[in-house]
Design a protein around this motif. Sequence first.
Motif, short mmCIF file in Angstrom:
data_model
loop_
_atom_site.label_atom_id
_atom_site.label_comp_id
_atom_site.label_asym_id
_atom_site.label_seq_id
_atom_site.Cartn_x
_atom_site.Cartn_y
_atom_site.Cartn_z
N ASP A 128 43.15 30.96 46.93
CA ASP A 128 43.61 29.60 46.66
C ASP A 128 42.56 28.92 45.79
O ASP A 128 41.37 28.93 46.12
N LYS A 129 43.01 28.33 44.70
CA LYS A 129 42.05 27.68 43.80
C LYS A 129 41.42 26.46 44.46
O LYS A 129 40.32 26.04 44.07
N ASN A 130 42.07 25.87 45.46
CA ASN A 130 41.50 24.71 46.14
C ASN A 130 40.35 25.08 47.07
O ASN A 130 39.65 24.19 47.56
N PHE A 165 32.16 26.88 48.63
CA PHE A 165 33.44 27.56 48.85
C PHE A 165 33.84 27.35 50.30
O PHE A 165 33.10 27.72 51.22
N VAL A 166 35.00 26.77 50.51
CA VAL A 166 35.55 26.54 51.85
C VAL A 166 36.98 27.07 51.84
O VAL A 166 37.86 26.52 51.15
N ALA A 209 37.14 40.69 36.85
CA ALA A 209 36.67 39.36 37.27
C ALA A 209 37.75 38.45 37.86
O ALA A 209 37.42 37.61 38.69
N PRO A 210 39.03 38.55 37.47
CA PRO A 210 40.02 37.60 37.99
C PRO A 210 40.07 37.55 39.51
O PRO A 210 40.07 38.59 40.18
N TYR A 211 40.09 36.34 40.04
CA TYR A 211 40.27 36.03 41.46
C TYR A 211 39.08 36.38 42.34
O TYR A 211 39.14 36.20 43.55
N THR A 212 37.99 36.88 41.77
CA THR A 212 36.83 37.15 42.61
C THR A 212 36.20 35.86 43.13
O THR A 212 35.63 35.84 44.23
N SER A 213 36.29 34.78 42.37
CA SER A 213 35.72 33.51 42.82
C SER A 213 36.71 32.67 43.62
O SER A 213 36.31 31.67 44.22
N LEU A 214 37.98 33.06 43.65
CA LEU A 214 39.00 32.30 44.40
C LEU A 214 39.37 32.98 45.70
O LEU A 214 39.99 32.36 46.56
N ARG A 215 39.00 34.23 45.88
CA ARG A 215 39.36 34.98 47.08
C ARG A 215 38.33 34.74 48.18
O ARG A 215 37.11 34.79 47.94
N LEU A 224 51.77 34.19 48.21
CA LEU A 224 50.41 34.48 47.76
C LEU A 224 50.06 33.77 46.48
O LEU A 224 48.91 33.47 46.20
N TRP A 225 51.09 33.47 45.69
CA TRP A 225 50.81 32.93 44.36
C TRP A 225 50.62 31.41 44.37
O TRP A 225 50.42 30.81 43.32
N VAL A 226 50.68 30.79 45.54
CA VAL A 226 50.54 29.34 45.61
C VAL A 226 49.13 28.95 45.18
O VAL A 226 48.14 29.47 45.70
N GLY A 227 49.03 28.04 44.27
CA GLY A 227 47.73 27.53 43.82
C GLY A 227 47.04 28.40 42.80
O GLY A 227 45.91 28.11 42.43
N ILE A 228 47.71 29.46 42.31
CA ILE A 228 47.08 30.36 41.36
C ILE A 228 47.81 30.25 40.02
O ILE A 228 49.01 30.47 39.94
N PRO A 229 47.11 29.87 38.95
CA PRO A 229 47.76 29.83 37.63
C PRO A 229 48.02 31.25 37.13
O PRO A 229 47.10 32.06 37.00
N LEU A 230 49.28 31.56 36.88
CA LEU A 230 49.64 32.90 36.47
C LEU A 230 49.44 33.10 34.96
O LEU A 230 49.23 34.21 34.52
N PHE A 231 49.51 32.05 34.20
CA PHE A 231 49.40 32.18 32.75
C PHE A 231 48.38 31.18 32.24
O PHE A 231 48.11 30.19 32.87
#
Length: 429
Positions: free
Chosen positions: A359-361, A369-370, A345-351, A422-429
């Motif tokens: 990007d979480k934004n 989703f834009v 499930a991780p990042y399926t809604s942010l990709r 790539l990791w900009v805007g993504i919480p890693l922990f």
Amino acid sequence: MSRFRLYPTNAQAGIMLGHCAHARYVWNLAVEQHAHWRPGRSPTPGFAEQCRQLTEARRDNPWLAAGNADVQQQALKDFATAKTARFTSGFGEPTWRRKHTHEGFRVIGTDRVPEFGPDGSPKLNAKTGRQVMGRSVVVQKLNRHWARVKVPGCGWVRFRLTRPELPVAKTFRITFHSGRWHIAFAVVPEPLDTPGTGKVIGIDRGVKITAALSDGRKLNCPQLTVKERAQIRKHQRRAARAPKGSEAKTAAHATVARLRAREADRRKDWCEKTSTMLARTYDRVRFEKLNIKNMTASARGTAEQPGRNVRAKAGLNRAVLAQGWGLLRQRTGHKAPGRVEDVPAPYTSLRCSACGWIDKNSRKSQAEFVCSSCGFTCNADTNAAVNVAAGQGGIPRPRRSAGAGGATTATGRPSAREPQPLWVGIPLF
């Protein structure tokens, strides 16, 4: 498993409630017997030894001997099966069964019928050379809507026939809940045939939209109406005001249970029809992998460290469980074995499903989703379902260099703006 609604007479219902009480009593005795075991003591008795002890108990207790011996032995058989599968079933050690909650018993067939192998040839005994005779449930069809089954001590009991063919099984289980009787025959259903179209569907599960498909369809599990919810609250207030042990309290609780059972019936019916549609239409079905047990865990905490927003979390848990996520996944797997996959499930809604930018934004709201990179606009749940269908889940890989042509996205397409990590805007922990 084939499940039907059972319609016993008042006399038959009384006898079957006695069977439920005997099966529950024998089960709880087995639980108590195994609970006293400690390391260093002699081994706990197995199924054969417990059956011998049951025979002695029936000899010393006339009220237990008045019940059916096969029903009581099958309760011990169920306990032995649960004890053996406690590490693989996910339910752990067998626990106590309570009155009004665990009402049911299992019956083995009494009719002797010849057994055949997978190729249709008769099964033969290796020593005698005779055909093996097995047990079968005695079932008769009355008409296109009704059939009857023979229950120990009750004779013929009618049930509503909702399938064209009579079930052929060796055992069946009768359960009682919310004032209704059901019978479930132990029949392994045949898997549905693969359509052979090569279609792949991705399913994103949520609370607002129960199942968003990658082809743009949105499916919602039916819920109780506003009027039915108001009736539940009204009868819950009546039960709270009624004296303890009174008939008014019992009647109010029974009304609430019937309404809750109606909601569960709608949810099960929707899951059955939706899973059948998915198995018949698509060659491969991919679900977003969710740990529903952890997602719906209580936030109450402990006395030393109490939780926060406990009431809000309890409401969210009820909303999640009312969607039937687990049942939909389970029934689809039963009907399409080997054709159902779970995508992390991780990042399926942010990709972004168009360019692969994460990007979480980009997730503006629950439904919008834009993409912040290419400007792709889509429903958020549909976008996630497309990623699930493509198998794009889990931790993303670092961006690959595109040489002189500039940076590319995770899918290999050129980015629409200045590249950034790539990791900009993504919480890693």
